[in-house]
Design a protein around this motif. Structure first.
Motif, PDB file in Angstrom:
ATOM      1  N   SER A 374       0.825  -1.210   0.000  1.00 17.04           N
ATOM      2  CA  SER A 374       0.000   0.000   0.000  1.00 17.04           C
ATOM      3  C   SER A 374       0.856   1.255   0.000  1.00 17.04           C
ATOM      4  N   GLY A 375       2.145   1.097  -0.296  1.00 17.67           N
ATOM      5  CA  GLY A 375       3.048   2.233  -0.225  1.00 17.67           C
ATOM      6  C   GLY A 375       3.611   2.635  -1.579  1.00 17.67           C
ATOM      7  N   ASP A 376       4.943   2.553  -1.713  1.00 19.71           N
ATOM      8  CA  ASP A 376       5.600   3.167  -2.866  1.00 19.71           C
ATOM      9  C   ASP A 376       6.219   2.166  -3.840  1.00 19.71           C
ATOM     10  N   LYS A 377       5.685   0.940  -3.891  1.00 16.57           N
ATOM     11  CA  LYS A 377       6.243  -0.052  -4.814  1.00 16.57           C
ATOM     12  C   LYS A 377       5.974   0.297  -6.282  1.00 16.57           C
ATOM     13  N   GLY A 378       4.881   0.992  -6.538  1.00 13.20           N
ATOM     14  CA  GLY A 378       4.587   1.390  -7.916  1.00 13.20           C
ATOM     15  C   GLY A 378       4.151   0.259  -8.808  1.00 13.20           C
ATOM     16  N   THR A 379       3.510  -0.766  -8.216  1.00  8.72           N
ATOM     17  CA  THR A 379       3.066  -1.928  -8.996  1.00  8.72           C
ATOM     18  C   THR A 379       1.568  -2.167  -8.762  1.00  8.72           C
ATOM     19  N   PRO A 380       0.714  -1.320  -9.327  1.00  4.93           N
ATOM     20  CA  PRO A 380      -0.723  -1.482  -9.117  1.00  4.93           C
ATOM     21  C   PRO A 380      -1.348  -2.616  -9.914  1.00  4.93           C
ATOM     22  N   VAL A 381      -0.547  -3.261 -10.755  1.00  4.00           N
ATOM     23  CA  VAL A 381      -0.995  -4.437 -11.504  1.00  4.00           C
ATOM     24  C   VAL A 381      -0.137  -5.620 -11.069  1.00  4.00           C
ATOM     25  N   VAL A 382      -0.793  -6.762 -10.839  1.00  2.38           N
ATOM     26  CA  VAL A 382      -0.088  -7.976 -10.442  1.00  2.38           C
ATOM     27  C   VAL A 382      -0.374  -9.058 -11.478  1.00  2.38           C
TER      28      VAL A 382
END
Length: 394
Positions: A374-382
């Motif tokens: 829910s932070g700053d990974k920048g991967t909204p697609v899995v």
């Protein structure tokens, strides 16, 4: 022979903003990842999109004033009880701000020792040592006298003090009551906004049967107000703080999105790829005691291939009980044959003992939530491969 089972990849995308073509972004990002990482698409691959970017791209926002107006229309007395809100700055503080802006007085009833999803509000050891028990009704004065200004160990905040500030800053009076019996709110007011998530319909029904003028949070802002958004299925449930004056709602166009993404991917890859939108995962933190699922459902939208529950045998059970005399390759081949011959529906059979009897979308959504964070990974697609594979698949 395939030596790897399930593989999960977080897919980086551009930063998604309102009115972006999300379907195109998702597909293009997957194709770019394929070229970068060298994987190939297969049948039964899964693409999952976090609900946050769905709501953002569709512009599904409402303002604090929108919340105030709708609550005021439903409760013209301007004196209401608010029951069992979750104790969350992200999830509820802006909703509470809107409620307070439209009301003159709020009696806020919260459960204890924690809210519905496990956010604590007091020291449980002090509760055990006190005269109070889980069936008690505790006033704010008694709460403070017994438990003090309890600070949550993770957030560093006393949520009761914080919610009082939110309400009073809107020139609204507030009285806190602590009880695990939601009907106790009727000792204070007959106008009630019920804010629980997973027992929402049951609670509204119960309060109605006891004479309350009651609405659930899922019944607030189900229709658009002017240019503002709405969610006809969940109202304010599943919303998140966007700014100090704006909320992002749970997605309302998820079905259209997953269908479009699936169609494009099948056309591009020739593979049957399933697609879902996911929110909070359905798991509980064993240390903080927080149940992650603050959304009304894990997946508000998914393609047909993700409907159902796992139909798996427990390998340990088969190995120990059916083939205790076998080892090595002989054991492995026997178990593979057992998998190939398993019934299409194993419900109730001992051979499934210890497997997880949950919906596929809840299990996959939890996996995705842990992957994207829910932070700053920048991967909204899995992107998930091999989820439906088993040991018998070569």
């Amino acid at each position: 022979m395939r030596c790897i089972g399930t593989v999960v990849r977080g897919i980086r995308t551009p930063i998604i903003k309102e009115n972006d073509d999300l379907a195109t972004i998702v597909v293009d990002s997957l194709m770019a990842a394929k070229e970068s990482e060298g994987f190939e698409f297969r049948d039964k691959d899964i693409v999952a999109i976090t609900e946050a970017v769905v709501g953002i791209s569709e512009g599904n926002y409402v303002t604090v004033d929108d919340v105030a107006a709708d609550v005021q229309e439903k409760f013209p007395s301007k004196n209401i009880g608010v029951t069992n809100p979750i104790l969350s700055r992200n999830r509820f503080s802006i909703i509470l701000k809107g409620i307070a802006r439209g009301m003159d007085k709020i009696t806020l009833l919260t459960s204890f020792p924690s809210d519905e999803v496990g956010n604590g509000i007091l020291d449980e050891e002090l509760l055990e040592e006190s005269e109070y028990h889980l069936g008690s009704v505790i006033s704010e004065e008694e709460y403070k006298k017994t438990f003090g200004s309890w600070i949550h160990p993770f957030t560093g905040i006393n949520m009761i003090d914080f919610y009082r500030e939110v309400i009073e800053e809107e020139d609204c009076e507030v009285e806190f009551v602590f009880s695990n019996d939601v009907k106790k709110i009727l000792d204070y007011t007959n106008d009630v906004l019920s804010c629980d998530i997973h027992t929402r319909e049951k609670t509204v029904k119960l309060l109605k049967e006891n004479g309350a003028n009651v609405y659930g949070l899922y019944q607030i802002l189900t229709e658009p107000v002017g240019d503002s958004g709405c969610n006809p299925d969940y109202g304010l449930l599943g919303s998140n703080k966007a700014t100090e004056e704006k909320l992002k709602l749970f997605p309302k166009t998820g079905i259209e999105l997953v269908s479009e993404v699936q169609e494009r991917l099948i056309e591009l890859t020739g593979k049957q790829i399933e697609v879902m939108v996911y929110g909070d995962g359905a798991f509980k933190d064993p240390v903080g005691k927080i149940w992650e699922l603050a959304d009304p459902v894990v997946s508000p939208a998914h393609t047909a291939g993700l409907i159902g529950t796992p139909n798996e045998i427990k390998l340990k059970y088969v190995s120990d009980h059916k083939f205790p005399h076998l080892k090595g390759d002989e054991l492995k081949e026997a178990i593979k044959q057992e998998i190939k011959e398993k019934d299409a529906d194993l419900t109730g059979q001992m051979i499934t003992e210890g497997t997880t009897p949950r919906k596929l979308t809840d299990l996959i959504g939890s996996l995705c939530d842990l992957t994207s964070g829910s932070g700053d990974k920048g991967t909204p697609v899995v992107f998930i491969q091999g989820y439906f594979d088993n040991l018998a698949d070569d």
